[in-house]
Motif scaffolding. Structure first.
Motif, PDB file in Angstrom:
ATOM      1  N   GLU A 199      20.718 -27.015  -0.075  1.00 24.20           N
ATOM      2  CA  GLU A 199      21.848 -26.517  -0.811  1.00 24.20           C
ATOM      3  C   GLU A 199      22.026 -26.081   0.580  1.00 24.20           C
ATOM      4  OE1 GLU A 199      24.700 -25.338  -3.647  1.00 24.20           O
ATOM      5  OE2 GLU A 199      22.574 -26.830  -3.716  1.00 24.20           O
ATOM      6  N   GLN A 200      21.357 -25.315   1.849  1.00 26.35           N
ATOM      7  CA  GLN A 200      22.286 -24.653   2.857  1.00 26.35           C
ATOM      8  C   GLN A 200      22.534 -25.164   3.392  1.00 26.35           C
ATOM      9  OE1 GLN A 200      17.816 -22.760   3.809  1.00 26.35           O
ATOM     10  NE2 GLN A 200      18.747 -21.264   2.802  1.00 26.35           N
ATOM     11  N   GLN A 201      22.340 -26.569   3.687  1.00 34.27           N
ATOM     12  CA  GLN A 201      22.541 -27.675   4.496  1.00 34.27           C
ATOM     13  C   GLN A 201      23.873 -27.688   4.930  1.00 34.27           C
ATOM     14  OE1 GLN A 201      20.137 -30.685   4.351  1.00 34.27           O
ATOM     15  NE2 GLN A 201      18.717 -29.864   6.267  1.00 34.27           N
ATOM     16  N   PHE A 202      24.535 -28.163   3.042  1.00 32.33           N
ATOM     17  CA  PHE A 202      25.935 -28.435   2.619  1.00 32.33           C
ATOM     18  C   PHE A 202      26.753 -27.432   2.999  1.00 32.33           C
ATOM     19  CE2 PHE A 202      23.452 -31.942  -0.467  1.00 32.33           C
ATOM     20  CZ  PHE A 202      24.255 -32.868  -0.193  1.00 32.33           C
ATOM     21  N   ARG A 203      26.382 -25.905   2.901  1.00 30.62           N
ATOM     22  CA  ARG A 203      27.138 -24.643   2.552  1.00 30.62           C
ATOM     23  C   ARG A 203      27.262 -24.222   3.992  1.00 30.62           C
ATOM     24  NH1 ARG A 203      28.005 -25.522  -1.753  1.00 30.62           N
ATOM     25  NH2 ARG A 203      26.877 -24.536  -3.324  1.00 30.62           N
ATOM     26  N   PHE A 204      26.643 -24.770   5.594  1.00 29.16           N
ATOM     27  CA  PHE A 204      26.628 -25.090   6.066  1.00 29.16           C
ATOM     28  C   PHE A 204      28.180 -26.147   6.879  1.00 29.16           C
ATOM     29  CE2 PHE A 204      26.035 -25.433  10.627  1.00 29.16           C
ATOM     30  CZ  PHE A 204      25.878 -24.264  11.655  1.00 29.16           C
ATOM     31  N   ALA A 205      27.619 -26.864   6.768  1.00 28.90           N
ATOM     32  CA  ALA A 205      28.678 -28.257   6.624  1.00 28.90           C
ATOM     33  C   ALA A 205      29.649 -27.920   6.336  1.00 28.90           C
ATOM     34  CB  ALA A 205      27.698 -29.257   6.490  1.00 28.90           C
ATOM     35  N   GLU A 206      30.152 -27.436   5.605  1.00 33.70           N
ATOM     36  CA  GLU A 206      31.082 -27.352   4.183  1.00 33.70           C
ATOM     37  C   GLU A 206      32.337 -26.241   5.319  1.00 33.70           C
ATOM     38  OE1 GLU A 206      31.579 -26.749   0.754  1.00 33.70           O
ATOM     39  OE2 GLU A 206      29.804 -24.601   0.745  1.00 33.70           O
ATOM     40  N   THR A 207      31.390 -25.058   6.109  1.00 33.41           N
ATOM     41  CA  THR A 207      32.068 -23.609   7.204  1.00 33.41           C
ATOM     42  C   THR A 207      32.068 -24.879   8.226  1.00 33.41           C
ATOM     43  OG1 THR A 207      29.874 -23.287   7.993  1.00 33.41           O
ATOM     44  CG2 THR A 207      30.614 -22.376   6.027  1.00 33.41           C
ATOM     45  N   MET A 208      31.414 -26.151   8.859  1.00 32.70           N
ATOM     46  CA  MET A 208      31.551 -26.015  10.172  1.00 32.70           C
ATOM     47  C   MET A 208      32.706 -27.423  10.111  1.00 32.70           C
ATOM     48  SD  MET A 208      29.531 -24.335  12.180  1.00 32.70           S
ATOM     49  CE  MET A 208      29.842 -25.904  13.548  1.00 32.70           C
ATOM     50  N   LEU A 209      32.741 -27.963   9.251  1.00 30.98           N
ATOM     51  CA  LEU A 209      34.084 -29.521   9.152  1.00 30.98           C
ATOM     52  C   LEU A 209      35.140 -28.551   9.445  1.00 30.98           C
ATOM     53  CD1 LEU A 209      34.485 -32.017   8.681  1.00 30.98           C
ATOM     54  CD2 LEU A 209      34.591 -31.808   6.161  1.00 30.98           C
ATOM     55  N   PRO A 210      36.122 -27.453   9.025  1.00 31.42           N
ATOM     56  CA  PRO A 210      36.832 -27.103   9.149  1.00 31.42           C
ATOM     57  C   PRO A 210      37.577 -25.631  10.609  1.00 31.42           C
ATOM     58  CG  PRO A 210      36.245 -26.057   7.255  1.00 31.42           C
ATOM     59  CD  PRO A 210      35.542 -27.357   7.088  1.00 31.42           C
ATOM     60  N   ARG A 211      36.614 -26.304  11.151  1.00 31.16           N
ATOM     61  CA  ARG A 211      36.186 -24.837  12.546  1.00 31.16           C
ATOM     62  C   ARG A 211      36.279 -26.033  13.392  1.00 31.16           C
ATOM     63  NH1 ARG A 211      30.828 -21.986  14.665  1.00 31.16           N
ATOM     64  NH2 ARG A 211      31.602 -22.026  17.152  1.00 31.16           N
ATOM     65  N   ILE A 212      35.609 -27.513  13.074  1.00 25.69           N
ATOM     66  CA  ILE A 212      35.842 -28.214  14.036  1.00 25.69           C
ATOM     67  C   ILE A 212      37.189 -29.624  13.739  1.00 25.69           C
ATOM     68  CG2 ILE A 212      34.655 -31.367  14.604  1.00 25.69           C
ATOM     69  CD1 ILE A 212      32.349 -30.575  13.734  1.00 25.69           C
ATOM     70  N   ALA A 213      38.034 -29.030  13.080  1.00 25.23           N
ATOM     71  CA  ALA A 213      39.418 -29.746  12.564  1.00 25.23           C
ATOM     72  C   ALA A 213      40.181 -28.934  13.432  1.00 25.23           C
ATOM     73  CB  ALA A 213      39.413 -29.664  11.145  1.00 25.23           C
ATOM     74  N   MET A 214      40.079 -27.604  13.145  1.00 25.51           N
ATOM     75  CA  MET A 214      40.655 -26.861  14.117  1.00 25.51           C
ATOM     76  C   MET A 214      40.606 -26.599  15.303  1.00 25.51           C
ATOM     77  SD  MET A 214      40.536 -23.607  11.444  1.00 25.51           S
ATOM     78  CE  MET A 214      41.126 -22.419  12.523  1.00 25.51           C
ATOM     79  N   THR A 215      39.925 -27.473  15.390  1.00 26.26           N
ATOM     80  CA  THR A 215      40.191 -27.611  17.667  1.00 26.26           C
ATOM     81  C   THR A 215      41.052 -28.228  17.903  1.00 26.26           C
ATOM     82  OG1 THR A 215      38.860 -29.815  17.674  1.00 26.26           O
ATOM     83  CG2 THR A 215      37.569 -27.945  17.347  1.00 26.26           C
ATOM     84  N   GLN A 216      41.715 -28.141  19.316  1.00 27.23           N
ATOM     85  CA  GLN A 216      42.185 -29.466  20.172  1.00 27.23           C
ATOM     86  C   GLN A 216      42.403 -30.758  20.227  1.00 27.23           C
ATOM     87  OE1 GLN A 216      43.372 -27.167  24.125  1.00 27.23           O
ATOM     88  NE2 GLN A 216      44.249 -25.829  23.215  1.00 27.23           N
ATOM     89  N   ASP A 217      40.905 -30.359  20.415  1.00 24.68           N
ATOM     90  CA  ASP A 217      40.256 -31.836  20.452  1.00 24.68           C
ATOM     91  C   ASP A 217      40.506 -33.477  19.286  1.00 24.68           C
ATOM     92  OD1 ASP A 217      39.498 -32.004  22.959  1.00 24.68           O
ATOM     93  OD2 ASP A 217      37.439 -32.222  22.662  1.00 24.68           O
ATOM     94  N   ALA A 218      40.529 -32.669  18.231  1.00 21.22           N
ATOM     95  CA  ALA A 218      40.423 -32.479  16.356  1.00 21.22           C
ATOM     96  C   ALA A 218      42.027 -32.944  16.792  1.00 21.22           C
ATOM     97  CB  ALA A 218      40.724 -31.640  15.311  1.00 21.22           C
ATOM     98  N   ARG A 219      43.379 -32.321  17.077  1.00 15.62           N
ATOM     99  CA  ARG A 219      44.226 -32.518  16.425  1.00 15.62           C
ATOM    100  C   ARG A 219      44.470 -33.873  17.580  1.00 15.62           C
ATOM    101  NH1 ARG A 219      44.512 -27.432  15.799  1.00 15.62           N
ATOM    102  NH2 ARG A 219      45.152 -26.601  18.577  1.00 15.62           N
ATOM    103  N   GLU A 220      44.326 -33.862  18.927  1.00 15.24           N
ATOM    104  CA  GLU A 220      44.815 -34.558  19.901  1.00 15.24           C
ATOM    105  C   GLU A 220      43.804 -36.100  19.599  1.00 15.24           C
ATOM    106  OE1 GLU A 220      45.282 -37.366  23.381  1.00 15.24           O
ATOM    107  OE2 GLU A 220      46.217 -35.820  21.890  1.00 15.24           O
ATOM    108  N   GLY A 221      42.772 -36.130  18.950  1.00 14.03           N
ATOM    109  CA  GLY A 221      42.110 -37.186  18.860  1.00 14.03           C
ATOM    110  C   GLY A 221      42.770 -37.873  16.907  1.00 14.03           C
TER     111      GLY A 221
END
Length: 261
Positions: free
Chosen positions: A224-246
């Motif tokens: 349960e903690q893993q899912f909560r952590f993952a759902e906060t990290m996914l948008p953080r990664i998606a907001m990086t310059q690399d994600a937009r460039e990729g």
């Protein structure tokens, strides 16, 4: 630099760290671990480095483990037992927290602490002539300080067998039990390591960095903690310059140009 305990060489965005004591089979002691920590910190802080390779000098041993020396009372350790902490704790903690993936180039036997060091790497490639073992029980000891790292990699029953028998495993067994990712002929070791580093250096540095951080952070969480952590990290990664460039590169069918941000 040939007389240094640890060598650091950076080329083509890859930092190679070598335990440089082939004559004694690359043992771990306080000065060597301190030098390893310094080299890892330098490689991690270098923006030009995208991946780290950890290996040992020569072709006999990756790392022979703790450099045991008898104390005044005949015990195989010196130091003040009233003081908390052990010198390898900082090394293993740093390897886990390191922003760059670490590939273990297991060029020879990995014994005792060397087995723990191999398990602390993110990926491991081993020559088929090497063996891995925790022989501490043969001299009345037990591999306490490497246990946390090895428990994350090796199945429980296999690991306990390894500890309480002290018998060595072949490279093929290490592969079967999930200790290493690949086994090669000695002449093909560098080819395989270079293949892996070439792949990693073409990937998004920010995705690799945040991905490794997340992987280790979730290790000891409940699902349960893993899912909560993952759902906060996914948008953080998606907001990086690399994600937009990729994403742009994918849509435009071109090779992405990573900034690592």
């Amino acid at each position: 630099m040939s007389d240094s305990l640890v060598l650091l060489d950076t080329k083509d965005r890859v930092a190679t760290i070598t335990i440089n004591n082939a004559e004694k089979r690359n043992p771990l002691n306080v000065p060597t671990v301190e030098a390893l920590i310094n080299a890892l910190q330098a490689a991690d802080a270098d923006d030009e480095v995208l991946v780290i390779v950890l290996t040992g000098a020569g072709d006999r041993a990756f790392c022979a483990g703790g450099d045991l020396k008898a104390g005044a009372d005949g015990s195989p350790f010196t130091g003040d037992i009233s003081q908390p902490g052990h010198f390898v704790i900082g090394l293993f903690s740093l390897m886990e927290k390191c922003n760059k993936p670490i590939i273990g180039r297991i060029n020879g036997h990995a014994m005792g602490g060397g087995a723990g060091l191999a398990c602390a790497c993110d990926i491991a490639v081993m020559v088929n002539t090497a063996k891995i073992a925790t022989p501490e029980v043969k001299i009345g000891l037990f591999p306490m300080m490497i246990m946390p790292q090895m428990m994350k990699v090796i199945p429980r029953r296999r690991l306990l067998e390894m500890y309480i028998t002290g018998e060595p495993w072949t490279a093929e067994q290490a592969l079967e039990y999930g200790i290493v990712n690949y086994v090669t002929e000695p002449g093909a070791l560098d080819e395989k390591v270079n293949e892996l580093t070439s792949l990693i250096t073409t990937r998004s540095p920010s995705a690799v960095r945040l991905g490794k951080y997340s992987y280790h952070a979730m290790q000891d969480m409940t699902i349960e903690q893993q899912f909560r952590f993952a759902e906060t990290m996914l948008p953080r990664i998606a907001m990086t310059q690399d994600a937009r460039e990729g994403f742009s590169a994918f849509v435009e069918k071109r090779v992405p140009h990573w900034t690592g941000r």
